[in-house]
Design a protein around this motif. Structure first.
Motif, PDB file in Angstrom:
ATOM      1  N   GLU A  10       0.803  -1.220   0.000  1.00 53.42           N
ATOM      2  CA  GLU A  10       0.000   0.000   0.000  1.00 53.42           C
ATOM      3  C   GLU A  10       0.840   1.275   0.000  1.00 53.42           C
ATOM      4  O   GLU A  10       0.293   2.379  -0.088  1.00 53.42           O
ATOM      5  CB  GLU A  10      -0.972   0.018   1.186  1.00 53.42           C
ATOM      6  N   ASP A  11       2.159   1.146   0.114  1.00 52.82           N
ATOM      7  CA  ASP A  11       3.044   2.301  -0.037  1.00 52.82           C
ATOM      8  C   ASP A  11       3.327   2.606  -1.503  1.00 52.82           C
ATOM      9  O   ASP A  11       3.959   3.626  -1.818  1.00 52.82           O
ATOM     10  CB  ASP A  11       4.369   2.060   0.685  1.00 52.82           C
ATOM     11  N   THR A  12       2.872   1.748  -2.381  1.00 58.26           N
ATOM     12  CA  THR A  12       3.072   1.964  -3.813  1.00 58.26           C
ATOM     13  C   THR A  12       2.384   3.250  -4.252  1.00 58.26           C
ATOM     14  O   THR A  12       1.187   3.439  -4.010  1.00 58.26           O
ATOM     15  CB  THR A  12       2.520   0.775  -4.617  1.00 58.26           C
ATOM     16  N   ALA A  13       3.146   4.131  -4.873  1.00 64.41           N
ATOM     17  CA  ALA A  13       2.614   5.430  -5.289  1.00 64.41           C
ATOM     18  C   ALA A  13       3.702   6.194  -6.038  1.00 64.41           C
ATOM     19  O   ALA A  13       4.866   5.779  -6.058  1.00 64.41           O
ATOM     20  CB  ALA A  13       2.172   6.240  -4.075  1.00 64.41           C
ATOM     21  N   VAL A  14       3.296   7.306  -6.608  1.00 60.62           N
ATOM     22  CA  VAL A  14       4.262   8.285  -7.092  1.00 60.62           C
ATOM     23  C   VAL A  14       4.539   9.237  -5.934  1.00 60.62           C
ATOM     24  O   VAL A  14       3.609   9.794  -5.342  1.00 60.62           O
ATOM     25  CB  VAL A  14       3.733   9.059  -8.315  1.00 60.62           C
ATOM     26  N   TYR A  15       5.808   9.391  -5.606  1.00 64.37           N
ATOM     27  CA  TYR A  15       6.221  10.246  -4.499  1.00 64.37           C
ATOM     28  C   TYR A  15       6.727  11.574  -5.051  1.00 64.37           C
ATOM     29  O   TYR A  15       7.542  11.603  -5.987  1.00 64.37           O
ATOM     30  CB  TYR A  15       7.308   9.548  -3.684  1.00 64.37           C
ATOM     31  N   TYR A  16       6.252  12.651  -4.441  1.00 66.69           N
ATOM     32  CA  TYR A  16       6.592  13.997  -4.890  1.00 66.69           C
ATOM     33  C   TYR A  16       7.323  14.762  -3.783  1.00 66.69           C
ATOM     34  O   TYR A  16       6.886  14.776  -2.625  1.00 66.69           O
ATOM     35  CB  TYR A  16       5.333  14.777  -5.257  1.00 66.69           C
ATOM     36  N   CYS A  17       8.392  15.412  -4.166  1.00 64.42           N
ATOM     37  CA  CYS A  17       9.116  16.301  -3.275  1.00 64.42           C
ATOM     38  C   CYS A  17       8.464  17.689  -3.324  1.00 64.42           C
ATOM     39  O   CYS A  17       7.972  18.115  -4.378  1.00 64.42           O
ATOM     40  CB  CYS A  17      10.569  16.373  -3.755  1.00 64.42           C
ATOM     41  N   ASN A  18       8.480  18.364  -2.211  1.00 70.19           N
ATOM     42  CA  ASN A  18       7.852  19.679  -2.102  1.00 70.19           C
ATOM     43  C   ASN A  18       8.714  20.566  -1.216  1.00 70.19           C
ATOM     44  O   ASN A  18       9.197  20.109  -0.172  1.00 70.19           O
ATOM     45  CB  ASN A  18       6.459  19.492  -1.490  1.00 70.19           C
ATOM     46  N   ILE A  19       8.937  21.824  -1.639  1.00 67.30           N
ATOM     47  CA  ILE A  19       9.641  22.761  -0.769  1.00 67.30           C
ATOM     48  C   ILE A  19       8.826  24.040  -0.622  1.00 67.30           C
ATOM     49  O   ILE A  19       8.100  24.450  -1.532  1.00 67.30           O
ATOM     50  CB  ILE A  19      11.067  23.091  -1.256  1.00 67.30           C
ATOM     51  N   ASP A  20       8.961  24.635   0.551  1.00 69.53           N
ATOM     52  CA  ASP A  20       8.253  25.861   0.913  1.00 69.53           C
ATOM     53  C   ASP A  20       9.323  26.911   1.202  1.00 69.53           C
ATOM     54  O   ASP A  20      10.043  26.785   2.195  1.00 69.53           O
ATOM     55  CB  ASP A  20       7.389  25.575   2.138  1.00 69.53           C
ATOM     56  N   GLN A  21       9.414  27.907   0.327  1.00 66.03           N
ATOM     57  CA  GLN A  21      10.411  28.947   0.506  1.00 66.03           C
ATOM     58  C   GLN A  21       9.767  30.252   0.956  1.00 66.03           C
ATOM     59  O   GLN A  21       8.610  30.534   0.642  1.00 66.03           O
ATOM     60  CB  GLN A  21      11.150  29.210  -0.811  1.00 66.03           C
ATOM     61  N   ARG A  22      10.531  31.036   1.687  1.00 72.49           N
ATOM     62  CA  ARG A  22      10.113  32.378   2.073  1.00 72.49           C
ATOM     63  C   ARG A  22      11.025  33.376   1.379  1.00 72.49           C
ATOM     64  O   ARG A  22      12.245  33.332   1.541  1.00 72.49           O
ATOM     65  CB  ARG A  22      10.180  32.538   3.592  1.00 72.49           C
ATOM     66  N   THR A  23      10.425  34.255   0.602  1.00 76.23           N
ATOM     67  CA  THR A  23      11.193  35.224  -0.167  1.00 76.23           C
ATOM     68  C   THR A  23      11.537  36.427   0.713  1.00 76.23           C
ATOM     69  O   THR A  23      10.906  36.651   1.747  1.00 76.23           O
ATOM     70  CB  THR A  23      10.396  35.695  -1.389  1.00 76.23           C
TER      71      THR A  23
END
Length: 120
Positions: free
Chosen positions: A88-101
């Motif tokens: 059930e861990d099968t999936a497409v995994y996406y990286c995400n970043i949150d930046q502060r300008t």
């Protein structure tokens, strides 16, 4: 422009381990938080794990105790160590970043996604 390069996906047997990594490059500001999401076929994209700039973490209940998120601020890289993997861990995994300008805005960037398949 920000680029997020993900690596480490592929096929793994149930009970096995795998590590994902994601490196940010390009026009970067202050990376506040980094995270991994995943999306299984026919389902919504859900948060897997999240880590702030000071190392605070949180995890989806389904992966607590099995997955560990970490980051190397000097390398602008986030990792996801996945142990005791289940089908059930099968999936497409996406990286995400949150930046502060510098002018106070939040800038969210996504990787292109990497497939993780847990199967015998």
């Amino acid at each position: 422009q920000v680029q997020l390069a993900e690596s480490g996906g592929g096929l793994v047997q149930p009970g096995g381990s795998q590590e994902l990594s994601c490196t940010a490059s390009g026009k970067l500001f202050s990376i506040h938080a980094m995270a991994w999401y995943r999306q299984a076929p026919g389902k919504e994209r859900d948060l897997v794990a999240h880590i702030t700039s000071d190392g605070g973490t949180n995890y989806a209940d389904s992966v607590k105790g099995r997955f560990t998120i970490s980051r190397d601020n000097a390398k602008n890289t986030v990792y996801l160590q996945m142990n005791s993997l289940k089908p059930e861990d099968t999936a497409v995994y996406y990286c995400n970043i949150d930046q502060r300008t510098p002018w106070g805005s939040t800038l969210i960037s996504w990787g292109q996604g990497i497939q993780v398949t847990v199967s015998s």
